[in-house]
Write a protein that holds these residues in place. Structure first.
Motif, PDB file in Angstrom:
ATOM      1  N   ALA A 102       0.821  -1.214   0.000  1.00 27.88           N
ATOM      2  CA  ALA A 102       0.000   0.000   0.000  1.00 27.88           C
ATOM      3  C   ALA A 102       0.853   1.262   0.000  1.00 27.88           C
ATOM      4  CB  ALA A 102      -0.937  -0.001   1.210  1.00 27.88           C
ATOM      5  N   LEU A 103       2.082   1.148   0.504  1.00 25.47           N
ATOM      6  CA  LEU A 103       3.003   2.283   0.509  1.00 25.47           C
ATOM      7  C   LEU A 103       3.814   2.370  -0.784  1.00 25.47           C
ATOM      8  CD1 LEU A 103       4.353   2.094   4.191  1.00 25.47           C
ATOM      9  CD2 LEU A 103       2.738   3.765   3.245  1.00 25.47           C
ATOM     10  N   GLY A 104       3.555   1.458  -1.718  1.00 18.76           N
ATOM     11  CA  GLY A 104       4.212   1.504  -3.011  1.00 18.76           C
ATOM     12  C   GLY A 104       5.465   0.660  -3.143  1.00 18.76           C
ATOM     13  N   HIS A 105       5.789  -0.171  -2.155  1.00 19.65           N
ATOM     14  CA  HIS A 105       6.993  -1.001  -2.221  1.00 19.65           C
ATOM     15  C   HIS A 105       6.712  -2.259  -3.046  1.00 19.65           C
ATOM     16  CE1 HIS A 105       8.936   1.606   0.639  1.00 19.65           C
ATOM     17  NE2 HIS A 105       7.924   1.467   1.477  1.00 19.65           N
ATOM     18  N   THR A 106       7.648  -2.588  -3.919  1.00 20.43           N
ATOM     19  CA  THR A 106       7.454  -3.722  -4.833  1.00 20.43           C
ATOM     20  C   THR A 106       8.519  -4.801  -4.698  1.00 20.43           C
ATOM     21  OG1 THR A 106       8.680  -2.558  -6.565  1.00 20.43           O
ATOM     22  CG2 THR A 106       6.277  -2.286  -6.539  1.00 20.43           C
ATOM     23  N   ASP A 107       9.577  -4.545  -3.941  1.00 22.88           N
ATOM     24  CA  ASP A 107      10.651  -5.524  -3.761  1.00 22.88           C
ATOM     25  C   ASP A 107      10.953  -5.628  -2.272  1.00 22.88           C
ATOM     26  OD1 ASP A 107      11.818  -6.060  -6.674  1.00 22.88           O
ATOM     27  OD2 ASP A 107      11.368  -3.916  -6.502  1.00 22.88           O
ATOM     28  N   PHE A 108      10.457  -6.674  -1.644  1.00 24.48           N
ATOM     29  CA  PHE A 108      10.664  -6.784  -0.200  1.00 24.48           C
ATOM     30  C   PHE A 108      10.517  -8.214   0.282  1.00 24.48           C
ATOM     31  CE2 PHE A 108       6.140  -5.643  -0.749  1.00 24.48           C
ATOM     32  CZ  PHE A 108       5.528  -6.721  -0.119  1.00 24.48           C
ATOM     33  N   MET A 109      11.004  -8.439   1.475  1.00 22.38           N
ATOM     34  CA  MET A 109      10.818  -9.685   2.206  1.00 22.38           C
ATOM     35  C   MET A 109      10.387  -9.339   3.626  1.00 22.38           C
ATOM     36  SD  MET A 109      13.541 -12.454   3.643  1.00 22.38           S
ATOM     37  CE  MET A 109      13.789 -11.337   5.016  1.00 22.38           C
ATOM     38  N   VAL A 110       9.319  -9.978   4.095  1.00 18.57           N
ATOM     39  CA  VAL A 110       8.848  -9.817   5.467  1.00 18.57           C
ATOM     40  C   VAL A 110       8.937 -11.172   6.156  1.00 18.57           C
ATOM     41  CG1 VAL A 110       6.937  -9.160   6.974  1.00 18.57           C
ATOM     42  CG2 VAL A 110       7.238  -8.000   4.778  1.00 18.57           C
ATOM     43  N   GLU A 111       9.550 -11.206   7.314  1.00 16.01           N
ATOM     44  CA  GLU A 111       9.674 -12.441   8.095  1.00 16.01           C
ATOM     45  C   GLU A 111       9.308 -12.166   9.537  1.00 16.01           C
ATOM     46  OE1 GLU A 111      11.439 -14.485  11.242  1.00 16.01           O
ATOM     47  OE2 GLU A 111      12.649 -12.854  10.427  1.00 16.01           O
ATOM     48  N   ALA A 112       8.557 -13.078  10.135  1.00 21.32           N
ATOM     49  CA  ALA A 112       8.242 -12.969  11.562  1.00 21.32           C
ATOM     50  C   ALA A 112       8.219 -14.370  12.157  1.00 21.32           C
ATOM     51  CB  ALA A 112       6.910 -12.280  11.784  1.00 21.32           C
ATOM     52  N   GLY A 113       9.116 -14.619  13.075  1.00 22.36           N
ATOM     53  CA  GLY A 113       9.137 -15.880  13.792  1.00 22.36           C
ATOM     54  C   GLY A 113       9.231 -17.087  12.897  1.00 22.36           C
ATOM     55  N   GLY A 114       9.777 -16.922  11.702  1.00 22.28           N
ATOM     56  CA  GLY A 114       9.950 -18.051  10.814  1.00 22.28           C
ATOM     57  C   GLY A 114       8.997 -18.079   9.641  1.00 22.28           C
ATOM     58  N   GLU A 115       8.035 -17.195   9.616  1.00 22.47           N
ATOM     59  CA  GLU A 115       7.114 -17.120   8.489  1.00 22.47           C
ATOM     60  C   GLU A 115       7.619 -16.029   7.541  1.00 22.47           C
ATOM     61  OE1 GLU A 115       5.761 -19.510   9.380  1.00 22.47           O
ATOM     62  OE2 GLU A 115       4.625 -19.422  11.231  1.00 22.47           O
ATOM     63  N   VAL A 116       7.595 -16.291   6.241  1.00 26.64           N
ATOM     64  CA  VAL A 116       8.184 -15.359   5.276  1.00 26.64           C
ATOM     65  C   VAL A 116       7.235 -15.102   4.115  1.00 26.64           C
ATOM     66  CG1 VAL A 116      10.145 -14.938   3.753  1.00 26.64           C
ATOM     67  CG2 VAL A 116      10.443 -16.343   5.771  1.00 26.64           C
ATOM     68  N   ARG A 117       7.206 -13.855   3.681  1.00 18.10           N
ATOM     69  CA  ARG A 117       6.516 -13.516   2.434  1.00 18.10           C
ATOM     70  C   ARG A 117       7.439 -12.636   1.607  1.00 18.10           C
ATOM     71  NH1 ARG A 117       0.214 -12.599   1.250  1.00 18.10           N
ATOM     72  NH2 ARG A 117       0.354 -11.637  -0.800  1.00 18.10           N
ATOM     73  N   THR A 118       7.474 -12.886   0.306  1.00 17.49           N
ATOM     74  CA  THR A 118       8.362 -12.138  -0.579  1.00 17.49           C
ATOM     75  C   THR A 118       7.581 -11.468  -1.701  1.00 17.49           C
ATOM     76  OG1 THR A 118       8.740 -13.993  -2.093  1.00 17.49           O
ATOM     77  CG2 THR A 118      10.187 -13.846  -0.170  1.00 17.49           C
ATOM     78  N   ARG A 119       8.201 -10.432  -2.240  1.00 17.09           N
ATOM     79  CA  ARG A 119       7.685  -9.828  -3.464  1.00 17.09           C
ATOM     80  C   ARG A 119       8.878  -9.270  -4.246  1.00 17.09           C
ATOM     81  NH1 ARG A 119       2.957  -5.254  -4.743  1.00 17.09           N
ATOM     82  NH2 ARG A 119       3.667  -4.922  -6.884  1.00 17.09           N
ATOM     83  N   GLY A 120       8.830  -9.389  -5.556  1.00 23.09           N
ATOM     84  CA  GLY A 120       9.876  -8.836  -6.399  1.00 23.09           C
ATOM     85  C   GLY A 120      11.211  -9.539  -6.210  1.00 23.09           C
ATOM     86  N   SER A 121      12.287  -8.746  -6.202  1.00 18.36           N
ATOM     87  CA  SER A 121      13.632  -9.313  -6.132  1.00 18.36           C
ATOM     88  C   SER A 121      14.433  -8.676  -5.014  1.00 18.36           C
ATOM     89  CB  SER A 121      14.348  -9.127  -7.475  1.00 18.36           C
ATOM     90  OG  SER A 121      14.367  -7.756  -7.842  1.00 18.36           O
ATOM     91  N   ASN A 122      15.540  -9.341  -4.659  1.00 20.86           N
ATOM     92  CA  ASN A 122      16.391  -8.853  -3.588  1.00 20.86           C
ATOM     93  C   ASN A 122      17.376  -7.794  -4.106  1.00 20.86           C
ATOM     94  OD1 ASN A 122      18.407 -10.290  -4.906  1.00 20.86           O
ATOM     95  ND2 ASN A 122      18.481 -11.938  -3.390  1.00 20.86           N
ATOM     96  N   ALA A 123      18.297  -7.411  -3.252  1.00 19.85           N
ATOM     97  CA  ALA A 123      19.210  -6.325  -3.619  1.00 19.85           C
ATOM     98  C   ALA A 123      20.142  -6.697  -4.757  1.00 19.85           C
ATOM     99  CB  ALA A 123      20.019  -5.898  -2.400  1.00 19.85           C
ATOM    100  N   ALA A 124      20.325  -8.001  -4.982  1.00 22.05           N
ATOM    101  CA  ALA A 124      21.166  -8.456  -6.093  1.00 22.05           C
ATOM    102  C   ALA A 124      20.363  -8.612  -7.378  1.00 22.05           C
ATOM    103  CB  ALA A 124      21.831  -9.777  -5.733  1.00 22.05           C
ATOM    104  N   GLY A 125      19.073  -8.256  -7.338  1.00 21.96           N
ATOM    105  CA  GLY A 125      18.231  -8.374  -8.516  1.00 21.96           C
ATOM    106  C   GLY A 125      17.781  -9.789  -8.794  1.00 21.96           C
TER     107      GLY A 125
END
Length: 354
Positions: A204-227
């Motif tokens: 919602a804030l416009g971010h398209t490349d990220f990883m969110v992790e909490a206590g072992g649960e992960v969600r990804t979108r787009g690509s990491n810093a290495a592309g």
């Protein structure tokens, strides 16, 4: 659930420069410099920790602060609604509601209960949120202990177990119990849901490349810093120090892992883990050490991983193959070694042994 709720069974690999371990699931990058800007921030949530990486753009301090605030608000909202460790939470109040009359719940909690029912249907009840009283009896609830309940007590508590005993009416904004004593434990799904909510807040804030992790649960979108796709590691059970066992490349997908090597106690030479089998009323008893599930939504991956762990290395693998679930099983050998099994859907993701 993990520590939302109770300390969770998962572990994650986070790459902070070189490979470093933190509780949960996360990006693994053993070598190589980043080629794009990346922001990382972390904090405490749900009895555990969270980590967020946003890649591909240089964030002003204001935008980074806004991202952090959005993520923390997402996690706080889930705890406020769904924690069994907070007596004032919406779920705790629902569990104390000793009546079969409808009980008003927030849209978020109703969404999680509805998804839990879906996974229960898909797994013939292997995932069942109504095991709350049994979780407490075996010592994995808010009042932690290592006392094995009597057979008679387990049988008595099983009368209140059965996922069909909670009916959800999202239109009316309420849920009802078939029996007044029925109680729900959302530990096997709510943390994953929190990750989903946090990811949606970043989108919602416009971010398209990220990883969110909490206590072992992960969600990804787009690509990491290495592309590249985010490199998500599955931990090797019992490893000291912690280390990765398998690395899966994910983009736009989530991963959750359920295992017996974080939350457990031992008595009489047997390991009792926090994963309760609704069919027996006791902790799951088999050689499966962990199972990781990849799916679009983290809440679904979380719940399905719990169900497959309960089912064990054979029944769980068969069900995952039949339903096309991307799942990776790590099985204990009699000699202490580990064997692995991947469903066809998981193998199609690629990845490598660490």
């Amino acid at each position: 659930m993990d520590a939302l709720i109770s300390p969770k069974r998962r572990t994650v690999m986070q790459a902070l420069g070189a490979a470093a371990m933190v509780a949960g699931c996360g990006e693994y990058r053993a070598t190589g410099a980043t080629t794009r800007p990346q922001v990382h921030f972390a904090g405490a949530t749900m009895g555990s920790s969270y980590n967020v990486k946003i890649a591909g753009a240089t964030l002003t301090p204001e935008r980074e602060a806004a991202a952090r605030a959005a993520v923390e608000a997402a996690f706080t909202g889930v705890v406020t609604r769904m924690s069994t460790h907070d007596s004032a939470s919406e779920l705790s109040r629902f569990n104390r509601h000793a009546s079969t009359a409808a009980f008003a719940l927030s849209p978020d909690t109703l969404e999680v209960l509805a998804l839990a029912r879906r996974v229960s249907d898909e797994t013939a009840g292997a995932f069942d949120v109504t095991v709350a009283a049994l979780v407490d009896a075996w010592g994995f609830g808010p009042a932690r202990h290592a006392d094995i309940p009597s057979t008679e007590r387990v049988r008595a508590l099983q009368a209140g177990v059965g996922y069909r005993q909670i009916a959800v009416d999202r239109g009316a904004g309420s849920a009802t119990k078939a029996l007044p004593a029925v109680a729900a434990d959302l530990s096997g799904i709510a943390k994953g849901y929190g990750v989903d909510v946090a990811a949606r807040a970043l989108e919602a804030l416009g971010h398209t490349d990220f990883m969110v992790e909490a206590g072992g649960e992960v969600r990804t979108r787009g690509s990491n810093a290495a592309g590249r796709p985010w490199q998500i590691a599955i931990e090797r059970p019992d490893a000291v120090p912690q280390r990765a066992h398998f690395i899966a490349p994910l983009s736009g997908q989530s991963m959750a892992t359920s295992g017996d090597y974080r939350i457990f106690y031992e008595q009489g030479g047997r390991r009792y883990s926090h994963e309760i089998d609704p069919a027996t009323g006791a902790p799951a008893d088999h050689r499966l050490a962990s199972v990781s599930v990849v799916a679009g939504d983290c809440a679904y991956a979380d719940a399905m991983a719990t169900a497959l762990f309960v089912l064990g290395p054979d029944r769980g693998f068969t069900l995952a193959e039949e339903r096309g679930v991307a799942a990776y099983f790590i099985v204990r050998g009699a000699d202490g070694s580990f064997g692995t099994r991947s469903t066809r859907a998981f193998a199609a993701l690629g990845g490598t042994l660490a």
